[in-house]
Enzyme design. Sequence first.
Site, PDB file in Angstrom:
ATOM      1  N   ASN A   1      -1.856   6.912  -2.517  1.00  0.00           N
ATOM      2  CA  ASN A   1      -3.063   6.643  -1.724  1.00  0.00           C
ATOM      3  C   ASN A   1      -3.867   5.498  -2.319  1.00  0.00           C
ATOM      4  O   ASN A   1      -5.089   5.578  -2.492  1.00  0.00           O
ATOM      5  CB  ASN A   1      -3.943   7.903  -1.620  1.00  0.00           C
ATOM      6  CG  ASN A   1      -5.062   7.744  -0.597  1.00  0.00           C
ATOM      7  OD1 ASN A   1      -4.937   6.982   0.355  1.00  0.00           O
ATOM      8  ND2 ASN A   1      -6.157   8.447  -0.804  1.00  0.00           N
TER       9      ASN A   1
ATOM     10  N   HIS B   1       0.860  -1.179   0.000  1.00  0.00           N
ATOM     11  CA  HIS B   1       0.000   0.000   0.000  1.00  0.00           C
ATOM     12  C   HIS B   1       0.899   1.232   0.000  1.00  0.00           C
ATOM     13  O   HIS B   1       1.697   1.440   0.917  1.00  0.00           O
ATOM     14  CB  HIS B   1      -0.931   0.017   1.214  1.00  0.00           C
ATOM     15  CG  HIS B   1      -1.901   1.158   1.197  1.00  0.00           C
ATOM     16  ND1 HIS B   1      -3.132   1.063   0.587  1.00  0.00           N
ATOM     17  CD2 HIS B   1      -1.816   2.419   1.689  1.00  0.00           C
ATOM     18  CE1 HIS B   1      -3.774   2.218   0.718  1.00  0.00           C
ATOM     19  NE2 HIS B   1      -2.992   3.054   1.380  1.00  0.00           N
ATOM     20  N   CYS B   2       0.765   2.061  -1.035  1.00  0.00           N
ATOM     21  CA  CYS B   2       1.655   3.207  -1.202  1.00  0.00           C
ATOM     22  C   CYS B   2       0.943   4.490  -0.784  1.00  0.00           C
ATOM     23  O   CYS B   2      -0.073   4.867  -1.399  1.00  0.00           O
ATOM     24  CB  CYS B   2       2.100   3.313  -2.657  1.00  0.00           C
ATOM     25  SG  CYS B   2       3.217   4.702  -2.970  1.00  0.00           S
ATOM     26  N   PRO B   3       1.445   5.193   0.227  1.00  0.00           N
ATOM     27  CA  PRO B   3       0.802   6.453   0.634  1.00  0.00           C
ATOM     28  C   PRO B   3       0.962   7.558  -0.401  1.00  0.00           C
ATOM     29  O   PRO B   3       0.152   8.486  -0.434  1.00  0.00           O
ATOM     30  CB  PRO B   3       1.525   6.801   1.943  1.00  0.00           C
ATOM     31  CG  PRO B   3       2.851   6.112   1.850  1.00  0.00           C
ATOM     32  CD  PRO B   3       2.600   4.851   1.085  1.00  0.00           C
TER      33      PRO B   3
END
Length: 365
Positions: free
Chosen positions: A157, A152-154
Amino acid sequence: MAPTHVLRCCQRGLAWIPVIFIALVVCWSYYAYVVELCLFTIPSTIEKVIYLTVFHVSFIMFVWSYWKAIFTRPATPSKEFCLPKSEKEQYEKEQRPETQQEILKRVATSLPLYTRTGAGAIRYCDRCQVIKPDRCHHCSACDMCVLKMDHHCPWVNNCVGFSNYKYFILFLTYSLVYCLFIAASVLQYFIKFWTNDLPESHAKFHVLFLFFVAAMFCISILSLFTYHLWLVGKNRSTIEAFRAPVFRNGPDKNGFSLGFSKNIAQVFGDQKKYWLLPVFTSQGDGFSFPTRLVTIDPEQPTECLQPAGLDKGAVEGSAEQTTPLSESQNHLLGNAFHIEEDHKETDVLKSDESEAITISIESES
């Protein structure tokens, strides 16, 4: 219930802060490069045209791939991986894990599953109430099971997985190109402003800061870009790099590796003309993936062969049958089968000929 809902909404809102930050930096970099550098600082018209052309090409490709990485919804397991109503009721009523596993095994017999948990059990998500396909994992941030989940890449998002992994790689590629080009083209004017060879102007701050920001992002993106290229070459996700997938014959970090060229095609597709475009060309459906037929790296063919997905007893010569290969496995690995079968047929013919000769000699004597 209400406070939980409000908290969830706040979390979703805060999750967009990194994306907004990147968007603001990109918008400022566009203004600083196009207006302050090209229009107000660079004197040569030809140099302006060349710089603006290359800049806008890299800018468009960067924004396009970034947009696709953000707004492409992660792929989730289909309904066939959900428990039927009767089995689901039995599973929920049953308290013993052994019996629950028996229920899952009955349902999983018709599904293309090759991986297991560390204890050898069927992978089941109690949160989503689905049997997890191979390489599928539950994302706590997205609150869903994601096919071929990488992480999950911030910064986007979003959960990076089967549906948008190519877009994420291209986002890293074009962001690196974007930063490299800005840093390289701004460098000479950065030095001139720094040494006071150019007169003081409002463009000085933008040019100096533009070089520092581009160089900083370039260094940080380069390490991430290199790491993901290595993952693509090995056909691994970030999760699989830290925790090897478990097959029926045990963990195998190279279980999905098909060789470098086929690993690249798994993500970017067969047609090379689409590799650099942020359009979906990845192979497969995300539910099943071709596995290696050997437990060693295919780039090192000196070791002995051992079929992937077989039990240890079957490898040692037991009569237990294994699940047939899927069409995608046969398509990718069919050449290896034909070569191996040709060698086996030749050996059988040679052995039959030798036996025939021996029998004829003994009868004559």
